[in-house]
Design a protein around this motif. Sequence first.
Motif, PDB file in Angstrom:
ATOM      1  N   LEU A  88       0.817  -1.244  -0.078  1.00 25.04           N
ATOM      2  CA  LEU A  88      -0.024   0.071   0.039  1.00 25.04           C
ATOM      3  C   LEU A  88       0.881   1.185  -0.013  1.00 25.04           C
ATOM      4  O   LEU A  88       2.165   1.186   0.215  1.00 25.04           O
ATOM      5  CB  LEU A  88      -0.837  -0.053   1.421  1.00 25.04           C
ATOM      6  CG  LEU A  88      -1.776  -1.120   1.737  1.00 25.04           C
ATOM      7  CD1 LEU A  88      -2.292  -0.864   2.952  1.00 25.04           C
ATOM      8  CD2 LEU A  88      -2.903  -0.872   0.562  1.00 25.04           C
ATOM      9  N   LYS A  89       0.214   2.375  -0.663  1.00 25.13           N
ATOM     10  CA  LYS A  89       1.002   3.430  -0.479  1.00 25.13           C
ATOM     11  C   LYS A  89       0.795   3.989   1.117  1.00 25.13           C
ATOM     12  O   LYS A  89      -0.199   3.561   1.742  1.00 25.13           O
ATOM     13  CB  LYS A  89       0.459   4.548  -1.221  1.00 25.13           C
ATOM     14  CG  LYS A  89       0.766   4.580  -2.752  1.00 25.13           C
ATOM     15  CD  LYS A  89       0.251   5.649  -3.455  1.00 25.13           C
ATOM     16  CE  LYS A  89       0.390   5.508  -4.860  1.00 25.13           C
ATOM     17  NZ  LYS A  89      -0.202   6.518  -5.542  1.00 25.13           N
ATOM     18  N   SER A 120      -0.210   6.696   2.251  1.00 20.25           N
ATOM     19  CA  SER A 120      -1.549   7.300   2.562  1.00 20.25           C
ATOM     20  C   SER A 120      -2.544   6.638   2.493  1.00 20.25           C
ATOM     21  O   SER A 120      -3.547   6.424   3.323  1.00 20.25           O
ATOM     22  CB  SER A 120      -1.820   8.545   1.361  1.00 20.25           C
ATOM     23  OG  SER A 120      -1.898   7.685   0.203  1.00 20.25           O
ATOM     24  N   GLU A 121      -2.567   5.304   1.890  1.00 21.34           N
ATOM     25  CA  GLU A 121      -3.569   4.549   1.929  1.00 21.34           C
ATOM     26  C   GLU A 121      -3.453   3.514   3.189  1.00 21.34           C
ATOM     27  O   GLU A 121      -4.600   3.291   3.678  1.00 21.34           O
ATOM     28  CB  GLU A 121      -3.542   3.363   0.766  1.00 21.34           C
ATOM     29  CG  GLU A 121      -3.672   3.872  -0.638  1.00 21.34           C
ATOM     30  CD  GLU A 121      -3.240   3.283  -1.794  1.00 21.34           C
ATOM     31  OE1 GLU A 121      -3.634   3.474  -2.864  1.00 21.34           O
ATOM     32  OE2 GLU A 121      -2.494   2.334  -1.660  1.00 21.34           O
ATOM     33  N   VAL A 141      -5.115   5.443   6.021  1.00 12.17           N
ATOM     34  CA  VAL A 141      -6.619   5.407   6.002  1.00 12.17           C
ATOM     35  C   VAL A 141      -6.897   3.954   6.538  1.00 12.17           C
ATOM     36  O   VAL A 141      -8.015   3.766   7.310  1.00 12.17           O
ATOM     37  CB  VAL A 141      -7.288   5.575   4.492  1.00 12.17           C
ATOM     38  CG1 VAL A 141      -8.685   5.279   4.269  1.00 12.17           C
ATOM     39  CG2 VAL A 141      -6.949   6.776   4.038  1.00 12.17           C
ATOM     40  N   LYS A 142      -6.324   2.948   6.163  1.00 15.36           N
ATOM     41  CA  LYS A 142      -6.449   1.487   6.590  1.00 15.36           C
ATOM     42  C   LYS A 142      -6.336   1.482   8.297  1.00 15.36           C
ATOM     43  O   LYS A 142      -7.295   1.006   8.968  1.00 15.36           O
ATOM     44  CB  LYS A 142      -5.442   0.619   5.835  1.00 15.36           C
ATOM     45  CG  LYS A 142      -6.147  -0.820   6.011  1.00 15.36           C
ATOM     46  CD  LYS A 142      -5.300  -1.688   4.945  1.00 15.36           C
ATOM     47  CE  LYS A 142      -5.507  -3.194   5.470  1.00 15.36           C
ATOM     48  NZ  LYS A 142      -6.743  -3.580   4.727  1.00 15.36           N
ATOM     49  N   LEU A 189      -2.863  11.929   1.427  1.00 14.26           N
ATOM     50  CA  LEU A 189      -3.682  11.492   2.227  1.00 14.26           C
ATOM     51  C   LEU A 189      -5.124  11.785   1.845  1.00 14.26           C
ATOM     52  O   LEU A 189      -6.065  10.947   1.754  1.00 14.26           O
ATOM     53  CB  LEU A 189      -3.135  11.954   3.547  1.00 14.26           C
ATOM     54  CG  LEU A 189      -4.375  11.565   4.731  1.00 14.26           C
ATOM     55  CD1 LEU A 189      -4.418  10.137   4.669  1.00 14.26           C
ATOM     56  CD2 LEU A 189      -3.634  12.007   6.174  1.00 14.26           C
ATOM     57  N   ASP A 239      -6.400  12.530  -1.168  1.00 13.20           N
ATOM     58  CA  ASP A 239      -6.469  11.557  -1.932  1.00 13.20           C
ATOM     59  C   ASP A 239      -6.883  10.137  -1.749  1.00 13.20           C
ATOM     60  O   ASP A 239      -7.802   9.431  -2.197  1.00 13.20           O
ATOM     61  CB  ASP A 239      -5.136  11.306  -2.998  1.00 13.20           C
ATOM     62  CG  ASP A 239      -5.022  12.751  -3.880  1.00 13.20           C
ATOM     63  OD1 ASP A 239      -5.810  13.510  -3.949  1.00 13.20           O
ATOM     64  OD2 ASP A 239      -3.841  12.759  -4.583  1.00 13.20           O
ATOM     65  N   ALA A 240      -6.276   9.534  -0.689  1.00  6.18           N
ATOM     66  CA  ALA A 240      -6.560   8.289  -0.360  1.00  6.18           C
ATOM     67  C   ALA A 240      -8.173   8.397   0.407  1.00  6.18           C
ATOM     68  O   ALA A 240      -8.729   7.286   0.489  1.00  6.18           O
ATOM     69  CB  ALA A 240      -5.435   7.690   0.692  1.00  6.18           C
ATOM     70  N   ALA A 264     -12.630   6.221   0.637  1.00  9.11           N
ATOM     71  CA  ALA A 264     -12.545   5.630   1.800  1.00  9.11           C
ATOM     72  C   ALA A 264     -14.112   5.720   2.432  1.00  9.11           C
ATOM     73  O   ALA A 264     -14.577   6.783   2.077  1.00  9.11           O
ATOM     74  CB  ALA A 264     -11.560   6.338   2.655  1.00  9.11           C
ATOM     75  N   GLN A 304       4.076   9.428   2.814  1.00  8.94           N
ATOM     76  CA  GLN A 304       2.619   9.190   2.270  1.00  8.94           C
ATOM     77  C   GLN A 304       2.651   8.645   1.019  1.00  8.94           C
ATOM     78  O   GLN A 304       1.472   7.913   0.523  1.00  8.94           O
ATOM     79  CB  GLN A 304       1.809  10.471   2.277  1.00  8.94           C
ATOM     80  CG  GLN A 304       1.782  10.995   3.656  1.00  8.94           C
ATOM     81  CD  GLN A 304       1.035  12.565   3.494  1.00  8.94           C
ATOM     82  OE1 GLN A 304       0.050  12.754   3.133  1.00  8.94           O
ATOM     83  NE2 GLN A 304       1.556  13.357   4.395  1.00  8.94           N
TER      84      GLN A 304
END
Length: 181
Positions: free
Chosen positions: A3-4, A6-7, A10-11, A32, A34-35, A39, A164
């Motif tokens: 994952l990036k 930033s992703e 979020v996770k 972030l 963008d992610a 979401a 990120q």
Amino acid sequence: MKLKGSEAIVKVLLEQGVDTVFGYPGGAVIPLYDALYDAPLKNVLTAHEQGAIHAADGYARASGRTGVCIVTSGPGATNIVTGLATAYLDSIPLVAITGQVGVSMLGRDSFQEIDIVGVTMPITKYNMLVRSKEELLPALRKAFALAQDGRPGPVLVDIPSSVQVEELEWSEPQAASAAEE
């Protein structure tokens, strides 16, 4: 799973049971935001950063959950100082995620670079600058654990834009509490 950064942020927010974040986007947190776009989180866009931290504080007070605020570097980060102090004095669990200049630009007086960790040291339970992708997941999980552990309060995680966008390997949380690390 790769994952990036930033992703992965979020996770972790989802893993920690976060359903709403408050913030104001800026250059150092664009990856972030963008992610966050796709979401399953409610993203409350405020008029400015101070509104975001106070809204996260109000959310925490009303819900009993940890409030989350996301702001950019420099003046974006310094605009949340009053809200962090309020949460600290009133024992309100918050996690503030601030963007920061890329790791290679740290310490070079880069555009909107500020030592927000140093600025907020007296008004947070704990704060940290994430300097590598390997530090990202443990730092975020520790932030949530510490915000609620013992006397609740605000924790700040400063995340450079370069972290990120880097790819990292997702790992599930360890069985031990992040507060014990």
